[in-house]
Design a protein around this motif. Structure first.
Motif, PDB file in Angstrom:
ATOM      1  N   ASP A  11       0.942  -1.355   0.002  1.00  0.00           N
ATOM      2  CA  ASP A  11       0.183   0.027   0.052  1.00  0.00           C
ATOM      3  C   ASP A  11       0.753   1.399  -0.048  1.00  0.00           C
ATOM      4  O   ASP A  11       0.196   2.177  -0.252  1.00  0.00           O
ATOM      5  CB  ASP A  11      -0.993   0.009   1.093  1.00  0.00           C
ATOM      6  N   GLU A  12       2.069   1.089   0.107  1.00  0.00           N
ATOM      7  CA  GLU A  12       3.117   2.278   0.242  1.00  0.00           C
ATOM      8  C   GLU A  12       3.360   2.412  -1.406  1.00  0.00           C
ATOM      9  O   GLU A  12       4.100   1.775  -1.967  1.00  0.00           O
ATOM     10  CB  GLU A  12       4.238   1.958   1.013  1.00  0.00           C
ATOM     11  N   ASP A  14       5.470   4.309  -2.779  1.00  0.00           N
ATOM     12  CA  ASP A  14       6.996   4.840  -3.083  1.00  0.00           C
ATOM     13  C   ASP A  14       7.450   3.467  -3.412  1.00  0.00           C
ATOM     14  O   ASP A  14       8.800   3.488  -3.772  1.00  0.00           O
ATOM     15  CB  ASP A  14       7.524   5.450  -1.936  1.00  0.00           C
ATOM     16  N   VAL A  15       6.978   2.203  -3.207  1.00  0.00           N
ATOM     17  CA  VAL A  15       7.791   1.038  -3.431  1.00  0.00           C
ATOM     18  C   VAL A  15       7.731   1.017  -5.187  1.00  0.00           C
ATOM     19  O   VAL A  15       9.006   0.640  -5.345  1.00  0.00           O
ATOM     20  CB  VAL A  15       6.935  -0.271  -3.147  1.00  0.00           C
ATOM     21  N   ASP A  60       3.030  -7.325   0.832  1.00  0.00           N
ATOM     22  CA  ASP A  60       3.288  -6.980   2.211  1.00  0.00           C
ATOM     23  C   ASP A  60       2.228  -7.478   2.739  1.00  0.00           C
ATOM     24  O   ASP A  60       1.374  -8.003   2.106  1.00  0.00           O
ATOM     25  CB  ASP A  60       2.997  -5.475   2.320  1.00  0.00           C
ATOM     26  N   ASN A  62       0.589  -6.119   6.026  1.00  0.00           N
ATOM     27  CA  ASN A  62      -0.275  -4.935   6.623  1.00  0.00           C
ATOM     28  C   ASN A  62      -0.703  -4.145   5.554  1.00  0.00           C
ATOM     29  O   ASN A  62      -0.166  -3.137   5.368  1.00  0.00           O
ATOM     30  CB  ASN A  62       0.280  -4.364   7.844  1.00  0.00           C
ATOM     31  N   MET A  63      -2.100  -4.234   5.001  1.00  0.00           N
ATOM     32  CA  MET A  63      -2.330  -3.454   4.004  1.00  0.00           C
ATOM     33  C   MET A  63      -4.024  -3.102   4.298  1.00  0.00           C
ATOM     34  O   MET A  63      -4.521  -4.162   4.904  1.00  0.00           O
ATOM     35  CB  MET A  63      -2.495  -4.075   2.607  1.00  0.00           C
ATOM     36  N   PRO A  64      -4.590  -1.958   4.133  1.00  0.00           N
ATOM     37  CA  PRO A  64      -5.900  -1.887   4.384  1.00  0.00           C
ATOM     38  C   PRO A  64      -6.915  -2.767   3.581  1.00  0.00           C
ATOM     39  O   PRO A  64      -6.463  -2.908   2.383  1.00  0.00           O
ATOM     40  CB  PRO A  64      -6.079  -0.493   4.046  1.00  0.00           C
ATOM     41  N   GLY A  65      -7.719  -3.179   3.896  1.00  0.00           N
ATOM     42  CA  GLY A  65      -8.516  -4.270   3.470  1.00  0.00           C
ATOM     43  C   GLY A  65      -7.961  -5.575   3.259  1.00  0.00           C
ATOM     44  O   GLY A  65      -7.532  -6.179   4.543  1.00  0.00           O
ATOM     45  N   THR A  90       7.191  -8.212   5.514  1.00  0.00           N
ATOM     46  CA  THR A  90       6.479  -7.668   6.483  1.00  0.00           C
ATOM     47  C   THR A  90       7.681  -6.799   7.466  1.00  0.00           C
ATOM     48  O   THR A  90       8.753  -7.110   7.516  1.00  0.00           O
ATOM     49  CB  THR A  90       5.840  -8.676   7.310  1.00  0.00           C
ATOM     50  N   ALA A  91       6.983  -5.970   8.027  1.00  0.00           N
ATOM     51  CA  ALA A  91       8.023  -4.949   9.236  1.00  0.00           C
ATOM     52  C   ALA A  91       7.774  -5.770  10.560  1.00  0.00           C
ATOM     53  O   ALA A  91       8.519  -5.712  11.215  1.00  0.00           O
ATOM     54  CB  ALA A  91       7.574  -3.527   9.268  1.00  0.00           C
ATOM     55  N   TYR A  92       6.696  -6.676  10.611  1.00  0.00           N
ATOM     56  CA  TYR A  92       6.578  -7.464  11.774  1.00  0.00           C
ATOM     57  C   TYR A  92       7.578  -8.891  11.782  1.00  0.00           C
ATOM     58  O   TYR A  92       7.148  -9.580  11.050  1.00  0.00           O
ATOM     59  CB  TYR A  92       5.185  -7.987  12.005  1.00  0.00           C
ATOM     60  N   LYS A 112      11.148  -6.062   6.567  1.00  0.00           N
ATOM     61  CA  LYS A 112      11.594  -4.595   6.269  1.00  0.00           C
ATOM     62  C   LYS A 112      12.516  -4.040   7.324  1.00  0.00           C
ATOM     63  O   LYS A 112      12.167  -4.340   8.539  1.00  0.00           O
ATOM     64  CB  LYS A 112      10.248  -3.634   5.873  1.00  0.00           C
ATOM     65  N   PRO A 113      13.306  -3.049   6.936  1.00  0.00           N
ATOM     66  CA  PRO A 113      13.696  -2.438   5.580  1.00  0.00           C
ATOM     67  C   PRO A 113      14.263  -3.634   4.778  1.00  0.00           C
ATOM     68  O   PRO A 113      15.038  -4.522   5.292  1.00  0.00           O
ATOM     69  CB  PRO A 113      14.487  -1.589   6.008  1.00  0.00           C
ATOM     70  N   LEU A 114      13.891  -3.434   3.541  1.00  0.00           N
ATOM     71  CA  LEU A 114      14.134  -4.702   2.582  1.00  0.00           C
ATOM     72  C   LEU A 114      15.711  -4.623   2.235  1.00  0.00           C
ATOM     73  O   LEU A 114      16.277  -3.369   1.962  1.00  0.00           O
ATOM     74  CB  LEU A 114      13.120  -4.610   1.243  1.00  0.00           C
TER      75      LEU A 114
ATOM     76  N   HIS B 216       6.911  -0.747  14.477  1.00  0.00           N
ATOM     77  CA  HIS B 216       6.463  -1.282  12.942  1.00  0.00           C
ATOM     78  C   HIS B 216       6.333  -0.100  12.009  1.00  0.00           C
ATOM     79  O   HIS B 216       7.064  -0.370  10.751  1.00  0.00           O
ATOM     80  CB  HIS B 216       5.198  -2.210  12.888  1.00  0.00           C
ATOM     81  N   GLN B 219       9.580   1.259  10.514  1.00  0.00           N
ATOM     82  CA  GLN B 219      10.091   0.251   9.642  1.00  0.00           C
ATOM     83  C   GLN B 219       9.811   0.873   8.358  1.00  0.00           C
ATOM     84  O   GLN B 219      10.630   0.688   7.333  1.00  0.00           O
ATOM     85  CB  GLN B 219       9.789  -0.990   9.648  1.00  0.00           C
ATOM     86  N   ASN B 223      12.628   2.119   5.655  1.00  0.00           N
ATOM     87  CA  ASN B 223      12.858   1.099   4.403  1.00  0.00           C
ATOM     88  C   ASN B 223      13.085   1.962   3.276  1.00  0.00           C
ATOM     89  O   ASN B 223      14.044   1.837   2.367  1.00  0.00           O
ATOM     90  CB  ASN B 223      11.530   0.212   4.124  1.00  0.00           C
ATOM     91  N   PHE B 224      12.479   2.977   3.028  1.00  0.00           N
ATOM     92  CA  PHE B 224      12.521   3.847   2.102  1.00  0.00           C
ATOM     93  C   PHE B 224      13.840   4.791   2.350  1.00  0.00           C
ATOM     94  O   PHE B 224      14.481   5.088   1.323  1.00  0.00           O
ATOM     95  CB  PHE B 224      11.533   4.850   1.839  1.00  0.00           C
ATOM     96  N   ASN B 227      16.842   2.466   1.517  1.00  0.00           N
ATOM     97  CA  ASN B 227      16.816   1.882   0.154  1.00  0.00           C
ATOM     98  C   ASN B 227      17.083   2.990  -1.017  1.00  0.00           C
ATOM     99  O   ASN B 227      17.827   3.043  -1.919  1.00  0.00           O
ATOM    100  CB  ASN B 227      15.732   1.252  -0.134  1.00  0.00           C
ATOM    101  N   LYS B 317      -3.532  -2.877   9.663  1.00  0.00           N
ATOM    102  CA  LYS B 317      -3.869  -1.706   8.632  1.00  0.00           C
ATOM    103  C   LYS B 317      -5.426  -1.908   7.848  1.00  0.00           C
ATOM    104  O   LYS B 317      -5.924  -0.784   7.408  1.00  0.00           O
ATOM    105  CB  LYS B 317      -3.089  -1.804   7.433  1.00  0.00           C
ATOM    106  N   SER B 318      -5.736  -2.954   8.282  1.00  0.00           N
ATOM    107  CA  SER B 318      -7.253  -3.210   7.519  1.00  0.00           C
ATOM    108  C   SER B 318      -8.192  -2.446   8.378  1.00  0.00           C
ATOM    109  O   SER B 318      -9.301  -2.081   8.124  1.00  0.00           O
ATOM    110  CB  SER B 318      -7.666  -4.585   7.465  1.00  0.00           C
TER     111      SER B 318
END
Lengths: 126, 454
Positions: A11-12, A14-15, A60, A62-65, A90-92, A112-114, B216, B219, B223-224, B227, B317-318
């Protein structure tokens, strides 16, 4: 290396520039190509349209939905064959998520960080 | 008259033996007194039998005997206590002797008043008997008194013994009570220490919950930042390579430069994102000074509302919720202890978001989770209302929610101290009130009232 098509789900937004720039050489050489989906639902829609093309999904959690785990399960239901491969990001970094991902049928688990050097190594083994 | 003398000796010896308790305390004297008595009895019997009193010679012997007897008693210190008793006998003795002297010296005078004078021996007899009787009565009375005194003494001794026993028991009890008191004090100290630890652990738990989510969340920007920084290093290398070529591709150079600038912007953006998250976290963990400060309640409440939402969303996040704010006056200044007050708000918001999340899970897509924050200034207090359209609190639970350790969350997910501490912070720390109204599967509304301080 053959042409590998990868779908990145996060959902970010910027990826997209991040992946495109980190893999600019590979993309230019035609070794890799990337598509992006910014939610689980979007990823499923893309898969319906381009099912045979996608070799690897990087998602990822954690995403909304729809979460990455839900997406993984959905894909494993509709695509019984080994392809596409699915890597969960995941960051977790905890065992619970790791177990969920692996039991859901994920091929790998990244945090993450990847670490792109590590990711490139894994991709070269495909 | 011999009878009178005889009785005097009898009574006197008896009196001495009784009052001085010679039988037990002075057997020597007792023997002597007894001898005198027996001698008197024997002499009296002889005088009666032989009636040699007919001649006054017998009577003279009695006079000598009685004078010697009293002389003996008067000269012994032992019999001092009986003096007044003997003296009551002196009068008849003196008169008897006098009469006998008169009868010898003036026989004609004596025979003339013979009948009057003879009646004297009867009077003397009655006198002696009367004295004896009177004395016996006194003795009896004394004996009774002595008995009573002895009884009292016994009673006193008994009481004294009981008192001593009581004192022993009381002393023992006092020691026991003191020991119990000390034990209780130690227990109290342990309890207070435990309470402090519990409060601390509750604080750490709510902070921990928040940090897990926030860590979390950090992170992602990290990450951004990492990278894109690495990408930029690569891009700069590429740029150098391109410039060293004989015919550099200007279009490519332009593209790389644009990417570099874009990436820099992204790094700054994500860096700031991480920064604001950390700042929010620090605000919560900073130990409060415990002093009231004049702060904008609206800003404080808004901040904690976002923090709670942020923390929950970081985990899941959902999760989505609408945040509705209604500030009657803005800013709304109030005297509060910002850290403590913030914890209360964070607690209530966490519960509100938890409740709407639960209801969303139960009812699915059609439910729109909403949390309302409204503040207003009333006549003499500030009012903060936090309302959610979550699962609500059943009536049976409503009265327990402010009790320590009460929680409806699964084991390990809540300490059950959040609302009880919040209650204390508002009621004791701010002289305010914290109340709740709720309806099952409809809403929950927490009202915080704090007095206005000028």
């Amino acid at each position: 290396m053959d042409h590998v098509k990868i779908l990145v789900v996060d959902d970010e937004t910027d990826v997209q520039p991040l992946f495109e720039q980190r893999f600019r050489r590979e993309i230019r050489k035609g070794e890799l190509s990337f598509s992006f989906a910014f939610s689980g639902e979007e990823a499923l829609k893309y898969m319906e349209e381009h099912a045979s093309e996608v070799v690897l999904i990087l998602s990822d959690i954690n995403m909304p939905g729809m979460s990455g785990i839900d997406l993984l399960k959905h894909i494993r239901r509709t695509h019984a064959s080994p392809n596409p491969r699915v890597m969960i990001i995941t960051a977790y970094n905890d065992n619970d998520y790791y177990n969920q991902a692996i039991s859901g049928g994920a091929d790998d688990f990244l945090t993450k960080p990847l670490d792109f050097t590590l990711l490139k190594e894994k991709l070269s083994q495909l | 008259m011999e009878l009178v003398y005889f009785l005097i000796i009898l009574f006197s010896t008896q009196y001495l033996r009784d009052t001085l308790h010679t039988k037990t305390e002075d057997p020597e004297t007792d023997k002597r007194l007894n001898f005198l008595r027996i001698a008197a009895i024997v002499y009296f019997c002889i005088s009666m039998v032989t009636s040699f009193d007919d001649q006054t010679g017998g009577m003279w012997l009695w006079h000598v005997l009685i004078v010697a007897f009293f002389w003996y008693l008067n000269h012994d210190e032992k019999f001092k206590s009986g003096k007044s008793y003997f003296q009551s006998f002196y009068a008849p003795i003196v008169i008897a002797i006098f009469l006998d002297v008169v009868s010898v010296a003036l026989p004609t005078f004596y025979s003339k008043y013979d009948s009057y004078l003879d009646s004297f021996s009867s009077i003397a007899f009655i006198w002696v008997i009367a004295i004896w009787y009177q004395n016996r009565k006194q003795q009896k009375q004394l004996a009774a008194e002595r008995l009573q005194r002895l009884e009292e003494e016994k009673q006193n001794q008994l009481i004294a013994a009981q008192k001593a026993e009581l004192e022993l028991v009381v002393g023992e009890r006092t020691r026991e009570i003191l020991q119990q008191k000390e034990e209780l004090e130690t227990t109290l100290q342990h309890l207070q220490a435990t309470q402090v630890q519990l409060i601390q652990s509750e604080k750490m738990a709510s902070l921990g919950e928040l940090t897990a989510g926030i860590a979390h969340e950090i992170q992602n920007p990290l990450n951004f930042v990492n990278n894109f920084a690495e990408v930029n290093t690569e891009l700069i290398e590429e740029l150098k390579e391109e410039q060293e070529k004989e015919s550099p591709d200007l279009e490519l150079i332009e593209e790389i430069l644009t990417d570099l600038a874009d990436n820099m912007q992204k790094m700054v953006y994500h860096g700031k994102r991480a920064d604001s998250i950390v700042k929010g976290m620090l605000l919560h963990s900073r130990s409060g000074s415990g002093e009231k400060q004049l702060v904008d309640i609206n800003a404080l409440a808004d901040e904690y509302m976002r923090l709670a939402y942020h923390g929950l969303r970081a985990k899941d996040k959902s999760f989505n919720a609408a945040l509705e704010k209604n500030f009657q006056t803005d800013p709304l200044m109030g005297q509060v202890m910002p850290q403590d007050f913030g914890r209360v708000l964070l607690n209530i918001f966490n519960n509100a978001f938890y409740a709407v999340m639960e209801r969303k899970r139960e009812e699915g897509e059609n439910f729109q989770p909403t949390v309302w924050l409204s503040t207003s200034q009333e006549e003499n207090f500030l009012l903060i209302k936090i309302r959610d359209n979550g699962t609500g609190i059943p009536d049976a639970v409503k009265e327990k929610i402010f009790q320590p350790f009460f929680t409806t969350k699964p084991t390990g997910q809540g300490t059950g101290l959040g609302l009880s501490l919040s209650y204390d912070i508002i009621h004791k720390g701010h002289n305010g009130t914290l109340t709740v109204t709720s309806e099952k599967n409809s809403f929950t509304e927490f009202c915080v009232q704090i007095p206005l301080i000028n």
